[in-house]
Design an enzyme around this catalytic site. Sequence first.
Site, PDB file in Angstrom:
ATOM      1  N   GLU A  15       0.996  -0.679  -5.247  1.00 16.61           N
ATOM      2  CA  GLU A  15      -0.126   0.270  -5.285  1.00 16.61           C
ATOM      3  C   GLU A  15       0.489   1.654  -5.484  1.00 16.61           C
ATOM      4  OE1 GLU A  15      -3.278   3.058  -3.865  1.00 16.61           O
ATOM      5  OE2 GLU A  15      -1.656   2.545  -2.493  1.00 16.61           O
ATOM      6  N   ASP A  28       0.831  -1.202   0.000  1.00 18.60           N
ATOM      7  CA  ASP A  28       0.000   0.000   0.000  1.00 18.60           C
ATOM      8  C   ASP A  28       0.872   1.261   0.000  1.00 18.60           C
ATOM      9  OD1 ASP A  28      -2.643   1.329   0.532  1.00 18.60           O
ATOM     10  OD2 ASP A  28      -1.580   1.956   2.339  1.00 18.60           O
TER      11      ASP A  28
HETATM   12  C1  GLC Z   1      -3.886   3.557  -0.385  1.00 15.58           C
HETATM   13  C2  GLC Z   1      -5.285   3.009  -0.189  1.00 15.58           C
HETATM   14  C3  GLC Z   1      -6.168   4.104   0.310  1.00 15.58           C
HETATM   15  C4  GLC Z   1      -5.611   4.657   1.594  1.00 15.58           C
HETATM   16  C5  GLC Z   1      -4.145   5.059   1.452  1.00 15.58           C
HETATM   17  C6  GLC Z   1      -3.496   5.301   2.767  1.00 15.58           C
HETATM   18  O1  GLC Z   1      -3.832   4.518  -1.355  1.00 15.58           O
HETATM   19  O2  GLC Z   1      -5.753   2.468  -1.387  1.00 15.58           O
HETATM   20  O3  GLC Z   1      -7.483   3.667   0.478  1.00 15.58           O
HETATM   21  O4  GLC Z   1      -6.350   5.788   1.985  1.00 15.58           O
HETATM   22  O5  GLC Z   1      -3.397   4.036   0.826  1.00 15.58           O
HETATM   23  O6  GLC Z   1      -3.275   4.093   3.448  1.00 15.58           O
END
Ligand code: GLC
Length: 646
Positions: free
Chosen positions: A323, A281
């Site tokens: 991500e 993430d």
């Molecule tokens: C990523 C997740 C998102 C979250 C962010 C902080 O972008 O997809 O939902 O708010 O990380 O953890």
Amino acid sequence: MNQNSLHKIIAKSKLHTLDASTNDSLFELRLAGNLTLIKNLYFSLYPEAHHAKDFEKLLMLLPKLFKARPADLKEQDLKRLKAGNWYQSENIVGMQLYVDNFNKDLNGLADKLNYFENIGVNFLHLMPITTRPKAENDGGYAVNSYTEVDKKYGTKKDLLSLTKRLRSKNMYLMLDFVVNHTSDEFSWAKKAVNGDEKYQKYYYTFPNREIPNAFEKTMPEVFPETAPGNFTYNEDMQQWVMTVFNSYQWDLNYSNPDVFLEMLTNLVKLSDLGVDVVRFDALAFLWKKLGTTSQNLPEAHSLIGLFRMCLQVVAPGVILLAEAIVAPTEIIKYFGENEMKGNECEVAYNATLMALLWDSIATTKTQLLNKSIPYLPTKPKDTTWINYIRCHDDIGLGFEDQDIYHLGLDAQEHRKFLLNYYCQKLDWSPAKGLLFMYNPKTGDGRITGSGASLLGLETGIEKNDTDLIATAIRKIKMLHSIILSYGGIPLIYAGDEIGTLNDYSYQKDSNKKEDNRWVNRPNQDWKVIETLDKKETSQSRIFHTIKNLIAIRKKNPIFADNNNTILQQHHNPHFLIFERTSEKQRLLVICNFDGNVHTIEKYWFDQINFAINTKTRDLISNKTISLSNNVLEIGGHETYWILNTM
Ligand code: GLC
């Protein structure tokens, strides 16, 4: 050839015996094989002059982590090494969901495995299920632990039994590793607040505003409306803490090597629960440096590579998803470059394609898409995309301004038009989305809304307008036909397969109302699902269409991702056409983003040497393709999957 391919070759010679000693010796070979890279990456982040002893700690840790990995997973790791890159197969189709919104908890989810089997889904991304603060917690992305299951989802035992069942059904599981930050209730944060200096150094903590102010000069804001700035003052600790996302999400300080060791341990423990893909993430944010945006830094890439190389030694069957919702040319770097090519993450979100699809829907033209995609570097061989229409987050307009300028458009005006189109500022637009994190200083904003609502279904139903409903359904089908055929893992957001509309209930929940991403995180509607085979409704049409597309994909190996996707250009600005090729077959995916019929001339097929003959079939309608008056007609928002066998 990336490191994992090497491990595969070495493992193959030993794989007739899957006993413990073979497993141990392969671990040692993997460690030896990755050691130089691990050492170089480590010392590039933590210079040898000061950190030789810390490096020794890492070398001591790896065998311990391997020893603790459950035997059945070790065995599976070896089978995976033998099987090739499962994640590039045409057989994989994914769904993303919040466990509680889907069917209450982990056991509830386990009860619905037949639903996935029915539609053909065999890869699940479960949104965070670990413990989190009771109040605001960013949908679980503020973590109180990395491996403890939150009571509302069940127990660790439930999770273990679910992962076991998934394995027995050849289904794959992806869980998040919130690698950039913890919640302010995480044990390290609590110790820091209580004055423990060791743990204060696990985060970026500062006694005054001097350094925070210097950082702020160049760091952008992620949530400018609800969490402006990148630092939060903690009264109890009397320190400023770096909080790039929300004030209750504390950024981990990876310049401290102890943080890396602890987080590597957490990563492996998470993998040991039976996770097949770990979603890294917010990984673009992992390294912070004064004078920079503190995003996409080379050190962040080294750190991800280091995590990757270590995890591969311990658990070679587990892969990583990046991500990285960042600029198109930056996303591709998370697969690794140069010596690290193919050695960072195996999978990344195809956020560029996603954003460009929404651009094409709004403009009815694919020019920006056709302009942008061909100029991106090809991804490394052993990697793949997650192709998606939308996820639980907002939709950002993540394409390059210069590409918009090249089309003769004003980038700012164009972005404004898109926000207006999707966020109910244009009377004629059928889209029903909400504006997310609009920043008046920059004019930047993002879009939230469920797939169906953004594509006009909600407006169609409200107005009882059968044409609008039919158009929305065609658009839903077209976008899914793209993510299912583009090359990579298609990831459907749970509910989109039955055209679920926006869910406005978040507005009544004090912990959610400030965050309109909740509008696109609806509950799964089991009442509707019960009727899917019984009556003909918009939902059943969408469901059966998507189910059929999935079945076709799985039957045709040409859909496997072998880096064999090429965009084909046509002078008509409404077409998206791409080709998938294999030795014996060619597949053309043709989509018309306009509501009117458009045609493709025979000479265009001739130009690309694509024969239209009695063997040329559209896989979707299962009909032979024939031209009338030397043209092929493509209806409004229609898709063809045209296959030619040579
Ligand atoms: C990523 C997740 C998102 C979250 C962010 C902080 O972008 O997809 O939902 O708010 O990380 O953890």
